[in-house]
Design a protein around this motif. Structure first.
Motif, PDB file in Angstrom:
ATOM      1  N   GLN A 118      63.710  52.899  58.353  1.00 43.57           N
ATOM      2  CA  GLN A 118      62.803  51.895  57.923  1.00 43.57           C
ATOM      3  C   GLN A 118      61.527  51.286  58.182  1.00 43.57           C
ATOM      4  OE1 GLN A 118      66.038  48.500  56.787  1.00 43.57           O
ATOM      5  NE2 GLN A 118      66.310  49.994  54.731  1.00 43.57           N
ATOM      6  N   GLU A 119      61.917  50.615  59.530  1.00 41.35           N
ATOM      7  CA  GLU A 119      60.109  49.874  60.773  1.00 41.35           C
ATOM      8  C   GLU A 119      59.834  51.187  60.814  1.00 41.35           C
ATOM      9  OE1 GLU A 119      59.602  47.381  61.625  1.00 41.35           O
ATOM     10  OE2 GLU A 119      60.921  46.556  61.212  1.00 41.35           O
ATOM     11  N   ALA A 120      59.553  52.274  60.822  1.00 44.54           N
ATOM     12  CA  ALA A 120      58.789  53.402  60.851  1.00 44.54           C
ATOM     13  C   ALA A 120      58.132  53.633  59.445  1.00 44.54           C
ATOM     14  CB  ALA A 120      59.502  55.180  61.801  1.00 44.54           C
ATOM     15  N   GLU A 121      58.787  53.429  58.807  1.00 42.50           N
ATOM     16  CA  GLU A 121      58.195  53.915  57.421  1.00 42.50           C
ATOM     17  C   GLU A 121      57.085  52.953  56.340  1.00 42.50           C
ATOM     18  OE1 GLU A 121      60.895  54.617  54.717  1.00 42.50           O
ATOM     19  OE2 GLU A 121      61.718  56.191  55.446  1.00 42.50           O
ATOM     20  N   LEU A 122      57.269  51.638  57.196  1.00 43.94           N
ATOM     21  CA  LEU A 122      56.588  50.533  57.130  1.00 43.94           C
ATOM     22  C   LEU A 122      55.986  50.141  58.074  1.00 43.94           C
ATOM     23  CD1 LEU A 122      56.140  47.983  55.764  1.00 43.94           C
ATOM     24  CD2 LEU A 122      58.389  46.553  57.698  1.00 43.94           C
ATOM     25  N   ARG A 123      55.750  50.839  58.941  1.00 37.62           N
ATOM     26  CA  ARG A 123      54.106  51.332  60.357  1.00 37.62           C
ATOM     27  C   ARG A 123      54.017  52.141  59.326  1.00 37.62           C
ATOM     28  NH1 ARG A 123      58.065  50.159  64.226  1.00 37.62           N
ATOM     29  NH2 ARG A 123      58.243  52.087  63.575  1.00 37.62           N
ATOM     30  N   THR A 124      54.598  53.080  59.055  1.00 39.93           N
ATOM     31  CA  THR A 124      53.706  54.449  58.385  1.00 39.93           C
ATOM     32  C   THR A 124      52.321  54.281  57.083  1.00 39.93           C
ATOM     33  OG1 THR A 124      55.006  55.895  59.323  1.00 39.93           O
ATOM     34  CG2 THR A 124      53.530  56.744  57.473  1.00 39.93           C
ATOM     35  N   ALA A 125      53.462  53.190  56.092  1.00 42.76           N
ATOM     36  CA  ALA A 125      52.499  52.660  55.393  1.00 42.76           C
ATOM     37  C   ALA A 125      51.039  52.141  55.526  1.00 42.76           C
ATOM     38  CB  ALA A 125      53.852  52.070  54.050  1.00 42.76           C
ATOM     39  N   ALA A 126      51.401  51.064  56.289  1.00 46.68           N
ATOM     40  CA  ALA A 126      50.669  50.408  56.707  1.00 46.68           C
ATOM     41  C   ALA A 126      49.996  50.334  57.634  1.00 46.68           C
ATOM     42  CB  ALA A 126      51.083  49.196  57.784  1.00 46.68           C
ATOM     43  N   ALA A 127      49.737  51.721  58.316  1.00 52.55           N
ATOM     44  CA  ALA A 127      48.433  52.351  58.538  1.00 52.55           C
ATOM     45  C   ALA A 127      47.914  53.056  57.501  1.00 52.55           C
ATOM     46  CB  ALA A 127      48.956  53.417  59.205  1.00 52.55           C
ATOM     47  N   ALA A 128      48.603  53.523  56.733  1.00 53.77           N
ATOM     48  CA  ALA A 128      47.794  53.969  55.374  1.00 53.77           C
ATOM     49  C   ALA A 128      47.021  53.257  54.329  1.00 53.77           C
ATOM     50  CB  ALA A 128      49.017  54.833  54.513  1.00 53.77           C
ATOM     51  N   MET A 129      47.634  51.948  54.680  1.00 57.32           N
ATOM     52  CA  MET A 129      46.446  51.049  53.246  1.00 57.32           C
ATOM     53  C   MET A 129      44.851  50.834  53.827  1.00 57.32           C
ATOM     54  SD  MET A 129      49.710  48.102  52.804  1.00 57.32           S
ATOM     55  CE  MET A 129      50.943  48.580  52.401  1.00 57.32           C
ATOM     56  N   ASP A 130      44.237  50.437  53.180  1.00 57.80           N
ATOM     57  CA  ASP A 130      42.643  49.793  53.210  1.00 57.80           C
ATOM     58  C   ASP A 130      43.058  48.126  54.023  1.00 57.80           C
ATOM     59  OD1 ASP A 130      41.800  52.161  52.567  1.00 57.80           O
ATOM     60  OD2 ASP A 130      41.454  51.758  50.208  1.00 57.80           O
ATOM     61  N   PRO A 131      41.971  48.197  54.270  1.00 53.80           N
ATOM     62  CA  PRO A 131      42.357  46.671  55.290  1.00 53.80           C
ATOM     63  C   PRO A 131      42.755  45.862  54.416  1.00 53.80           C
ATOM     64  CG  PRO A 131      39.520  47.975  55.115  1.00 53.80           C
ATOM     65  CD  PRO A 131      40.942  49.121  54.910  1.00 53.80           C
ATOM     66  N   PRO A 132      42.293  45.008  54.330  1.00 52.83           N
ATOM     67  CA  PRO A 132      42.912  43.897  52.907  1.00 52.83           C
ATOM     68  C   PRO A 132      41.344  43.646  52.450  1.00 52.83           C
ATOM     69  CG  PRO A 132      42.956  42.579  55.033  1.00 52.83           C
ATOM     70  CD  PRO A 132      42.822  44.313  55.771  1.00 52.83           C
ATOM     71  N   ARG A 133      40.604  43.115  51.502  1.00 50.24           N
ATOM     72  CA  ARG A 133      39.788  42.430  51.149  1.00 50.24           C
ATOM     73  C   ARG A 133      39.906  40.121  50.415  1.00 50.24           C
ATOM     74  NH1 ARG A 133      38.148  46.756  46.388  1.00 50.24           N
ATOM     75  NH2 ARG A 133      40.481  46.579  45.786  1.00 50.24           N
ATOM     76  N   PHE A 134      39.167  40.106  50.323  1.00 50.98           N
ATOM     77  CA  PHE A 134      39.206  38.826  50.799  1.00 50.98           C
ATOM     78  C   PHE A 134      37.447  38.489  49.773  1.00 50.98           C
ATOM     79  CE2 PHE A 134      40.092  39.473  54.342  1.00 50.98           C
ATOM     80  CZ  PHE A 134      41.149  38.442  54.926  1.00 50.98           C
ATOM     81  N   TYR A 135      38.585  37.547  48.329  1.00 54.67           N
ATOM     82  CA  TYR A 135      38.056  37.047  47.524  1.00 54.67           C
ATOM     83  C   TYR A 135      37.079  35.708  47.485  1.00 54.67           C
ATOM     84  CZ  TYR A 135      38.271  41.818  46.063  1.00 54.67           C
ATOM     85  OH  TYR A 135      38.263  43.622  45.563  1.00 54.67           O
ATOM     86  N   THR A 136      36.723  34.890  46.550  1.00 55.37           N
ATOM     87  CA  THR A 136      36.500  34.163  45.941  1.00 55.37           C
ATOM     88  C   THR A 136      36.188  33.764  44.657  1.00 55.37           C
ATOM     89  OG1 THR A 136      35.451  31.587  46.989  1.00 55.37           O
ATOM     90  CG2 THR A 136      33.321  33.362  46.486  1.00 55.37           C
ATOM     91  N   LEU A 137      35.742  32.338  43.635  1.00 57.31           N
ATOM     92  CA  LEU A 137      35.204  32.614  42.832  1.00 57.31           C
ATOM     93  C   LEU A 137      34.321  32.050  42.514  1.00 57.31           C
ATOM     94  CD1 LEU A 137      38.725  30.345  40.443  1.00 57.31           C
ATOM     95  CD2 LEU A 137      37.859  32.722  40.083  1.00 57.31           C
ATOM     96  N   GLY A 138      33.156  32.895  41.891  1.00 56.16           N
ATOM     97  CA  GLY A 138      31.964  32.927  41.608  1.00 56.16           C
ATOM     98  C   GLY A 138      31.752  31.524  40.687  1.00 56.16           C
ATOM     99  N   PRO A 139      30.625  31.095  40.179  1.00 57.84           N
ATOM    100  CA  PRO A 139      30.271  29.600  39.231  1.00 57.84           C
ATOM    101  C   PRO A 139      30.034  30.191  37.740  1.00 57.84           C
ATOM    102  CG  PRO A 139      28.310  30.406  40.547  1.00 57.84           C
ATOM    103  CD  PRO A 139      29.407  31.257  41.098  1.00 57.84           C
ATOM    104  N   ASP A 140      30.645  31.515  37.228  1.00 59.73           N
ATOM    105  CA  ASP A 140      30.679  31.707  35.735  1.00 59.73           C
ATOM    106  C   ASP A 140      32.342  32.022  36.039  1.00 59.73           C
ATOM    107  OD1 ASP A 140      31.383  34.189  37.201  1.00 59.73           O
ATOM    108  OD2 ASP A 140      30.500  35.216  36.170  1.00 59.73           O
ATOM    109  N   GLY A 141      33.165  31.853  37.527  1.00 59.28           N
ATOM    110  CA  GLY A 141      35.025  31.955  37.125  1.00 59.28           C
ATOM    111  C   GLY A 141      34.524  33.488  38.127  1.00 59.28           C
ATOM    112  N   ALA A 142      34.309  34.258  37.860  1.00 58.82           N
ATOM    113  CA  ALA A 142      34.338  35.969  38.232  1.00 58.82           C
ATOM    114  C   ALA A 142      34.727  35.665  39.831  1.00 58.82           C
ATOM    115  CB  ALA A 142      33.068  36.590  38.174  1.00 58.82           C
ATOM    116  N   LEU A 143      34.899  36.706  39.869  1.00 59.46           N
ATOM    117  CA  LEU A 143      35.988  37.229  41.504  1.00 59.46           C
ATOM    118  C   LEU A 143      34.599  37.801  41.982  1.00 59.46           C
ATOM    119  CD1 LEU A 143      39.242  38.344  41.274  1.00 59.46           C
ATOM    120  CD2 LEU A 143      38.722  36.076  42.040  1.00 59.46           C
ATOM    121  N   ILE A 144      34.143  37.295  43.660  1.00 57.57           N
ATOM    122  CA  ILE A 144      33.183  37.311  44.292  1.00 57.57           C
ATOM    123  C   ILE A 144      34.023  38.086  45.454  1.00 57.57           C
ATOM    124  CG2 ILE A 144      31.197  37.079  45.308  1.00 57.57           C
ATOM    125  CD1 ILE A 144      30.613  35.247  43.405  1.00 57.57           C
TER     126      ILE A 144
END
Length: 149
Positions: A118-144
């Motif tokens: 299970q640990e090996a499967e988790l490491r493999t899945a995590a390695a295949a993921m894109d890096p995390p992305r971060f967002y903030t709310l814009g003045p109009d409420g849209a995600l930036i």
């Protein structure tokens, strides 16, 4: 009990049948009141245990929205139904809940991989993921999208 909102709920079943259920808070009022009150509730409903609320300095004192404080009734419910209290003063006959040892269980798929697999499967899945992305709310409420931390 939920102390941040003074909410209390409990239910009692006997032989698979609901005999008492109560849910209330000062904001929502009584949202469920099924069955006859149990003996430990009677002083509260009779007005013998009124809420003793002290307002914050500078605030006007408004009457509490319920005739008693739900958390006080909750402590009495815990004692009557479970034999202990969470925040109240313990009585000599109360169960010492801190002395009760609880067992934990790890649930897994019986035909699934072992924990190393299970640990090996988790490491493999995590390695295949894109890096995390971060967002903030814009003045109009849209995600930036913004740079990471």
């Amino acid at each position: 009990m939920h102390s941040a909102v003074d909410w209390l709920a409990f239910a009692v079943w006997k032989d698979g049948r609901l005999v008492r259920s109560l849910s209330l808070s000062p904001d929502s009022g009584i949202t469920e009141n099924i069955g006859e009150p149990l003996p430990f509730e009677l002083p509260y409903w009779a007005g013998d245990r009124p809420a003793d609320i002290v307002p914050w300095p500078g605030e006007e004192e408004e009457p509490y929205a319920l005739p008693f404080h739900p958390l006080e009734l909750g402590e009495d419910a815990l004692r009557a139904l479970c034999g202990f209290v969470q925040e109240g003063r313990p009585e000599p006959d109360d169960v010492n809940a801190d002395a009760i040892r609880l067992h934990g269980f790890h649930v897994r798929e019986p035909n699934g991989p072992d924990s190393a697999g299970q640990e090996a499967e988790l490491r493999t899945a995590a390695a295949a993921m894109d890096p995390p992305r971060f967002y903030t709310l814009g003045p109009d409420g849209a995600l930036i999208e913004r740079p990471g931390p």
